[in-house]
Motif scaffolding. Structure first.
Motif, PDB file in Angstrom:
ATOM      1  N   ASN A   1      22.535 -59.065 -61.055  1.00 41.40           N
ATOM      2  CA  ASN A   1      21.380 -58.203 -61.289  1.00 41.40           C
ATOM      3  C   ASN A   1      21.848 -56.770 -61.115  1.00 41.40           C
ATOM      4  O   ASN A   1      22.486 -56.437 -60.113  1.00 41.40           O
TER       5      ASN A   1
ATOM      6  N   LYS B   1      18.503 -55.948 -73.780  1.00 38.73           N
ATOM      7  CA  LYS B   1      17.799 -57.168 -74.196  1.00 38.73           C
ATOM      8  C   LYS B   1      17.878 -57.376 -75.709  1.00 38.73           C
ATOM      9  O   LYS B   1      17.945 -58.507 -76.180  1.00 38.73           O
TER      10      LYS B   1
ATOM     11  N   SER C   1      18.107 -61.757 -68.703  1.00 34.83           N
ATOM     12  CA  SER C   1      16.776 -62.185 -68.272  1.00 34.83           C
ATOM     13  C   SER C   1      16.242 -61.221 -67.228  1.00 34.83           C
ATOM     14  O   SER C   1      16.910 -60.284 -66.827  1.00 34.83           O
ATOM     15  N   SER C   2      15.039 -61.492 -66.817  1.00 42.12           N
ATOM     16  CA  SER C   2      14.424 -60.662 -65.777  1.00 42.12           C
ATOM     17  C   SER C   2      15.087 -60.972 -64.447  1.00 42.12           C
ATOM     18  O   SER C   2      15.557 -62.087 -64.225  1.00 42.12           O
TER      19      SER C   2
ATOM     20  N   ASN D   1      13.593 -61.125 -58.548  1.00 42.43           N
ATOM     21  CA  ASN D   1      12.341 -60.582 -58.030  1.00 42.43           C
ATOM     22  C   ASN D   1      11.595 -59.901 -59.176  1.00 42.43           C
ATOM     23  O   ASN D   1      12.028 -58.874 -59.680  1.00 42.43           O
ATOM     24  N   ARG D   2      10.503 -60.450 -59.578  1.00 39.72           N
ATOM     25  CA  ARG D   2       9.766 -59.943 -60.745  1.00 39.72           C
ATOM     26  C   ARG D   2       9.265 -58.509 -60.559  1.00 39.72           C
ATOM     27  O   ARG D   2       9.039 -57.798 -61.523  1.00 39.72           O
ATOM     28  N   SER D   3       9.111 -58.051 -59.333  1.00 42.77           N
ATOM     29  CA  SER D   3       8.659 -56.672 -59.109  1.00 42.77           C
ATOM     30  C   SER D   3       9.743 -55.657 -59.485  1.00 42.77           C
ATOM     31  O   SER D   3       9.474 -54.473 -59.599  1.00 42.77           O
TER      32      SER D   3
ATOM     33  N   LYS E   1      11.374 -55.802 -62.328  1.00 38.45           N
ATOM     34  CA  LYS E   1      11.525 -55.987 -63.769  1.00 38.45           C
ATOM     35  C   LYS E   1      11.726 -54.696 -64.565  1.00 38.45           C
ATOM     36  O   LYS E   1      12.464 -54.670 -65.542  1.00 38.45           O
ATOM     37  N   LYS E   2      11.118 -53.617 -64.159  1.00 42.67           N
ATOM     38  CA  LYS E   2      11.178 -52.375 -64.932  1.00 42.67           C
ATOM     39  C   LYS E   2      12.545 -51.694 -64.868  1.00 42.67           C
ATOM     40  O   LYS E   2      13.007 -51.122 -65.854  1.00 42.67           O
TER      41      LYS E   2
ATOM     42  N   TRP F   1      15.515 -53.182 -63.356  1.00 39.32           N
ATOM     43  CA  TRP F   1      16.623 -54.093 -63.095  1.00 39.32           C
ATOM     44  C   TRP F   1      16.714 -55.121 -64.212  1.00 39.32           C
ATOM     45  O   TRP F   1      15.713 -55.437 -64.857  1.00 39.32           O
ATOM     46  N   ILE F   2      17.915 -55.651 -64.412  1.00 43.48           N
ATOM     47  CA  ILE F   2      18.124 -56.670 -65.426  1.00 43.48           C
ATOM     48  C   ILE F   2      19.160 -57.674 -64.922  1.00 43.48           C
ATOM     49  O   ILE F   2      20.081 -57.301 -64.196  1.00 43.48           O
ATOM     50  N   GLN F   3      18.961 -58.922 -65.282  1.00 42.56           N
ATOM     51  CA  GLN F   3      19.895 -59.976 -64.895  1.00 42.56           C
ATOM     52  C   GLN F   3      20.809 -60.297 -66.072  1.00 42.56           C
ATOM     53  O   GLN F   3      20.332 -60.546 -67.173  1.00 42.56           O
TER      54      GLN F   3
END
Length: 118
Positions: free
Chosen positions: A54, A66, A73-74, A77-79, A81-82, A84-86
């Motif tokens: 990440n 993307k 992927s996201s 931790n979904r919070s 998302k803006k 960070w990227i996996q």
């Protein structure tokens, strides 16, 4: 790429420290290794399940990455998302590009917090 090679690369960027800070929240997070510059995270991996990293990014760069790669992927931790990227290690993203994105994450964080210290 393996965890030692990846770790060596991150530590070579300069003024980088590493910690496993999330175990205090839940034992299952003991294996999350986080890399910091100026005491702020720029990337993290699971050392027991080394399949992805990440990385910190910008919203525009997240969208561009993307659009160019399928193995994105996201973050866990979904919070996050803006910003960070996996990135999956065994997908269509070349190791050299992953290293470039890690370095970019390092630069984003270093630039932001160097300005704040002045």
């Amino acid at each position: 790429m393996d965890i030692e090679e990846f770790r060596d690369y991150c530590l070579s960027l300069g003024d980088v420290t590493e910690k496993t800070p999330f175990g205090k929240f839940a034992r299952r997070y003991d294996s999350i290794l986080v890399f910091y510059v100026l005491d702020h995270m720029f990337c993290f991996v699971d050392i027991d399940d080394f399949r992805f990293v990440n990385v910190k990014s910008t919203p525009d760069e997240v969208e561009e990455i993307k659009q160019n790669y399928l193995s994105v992927s996201s973050p866990i931790n979904r919070s996050m998302k803006k910003h960070w990227i996996q990135l999956d290690f065994d997908g269509d993203i070349p190791d050299s590009t992953i290293y470039d994105l890690v370095k970019r994450a390092y630069e984003i964080v270093k630039d932001k917090y160097t300005k704040k210290r002045k």
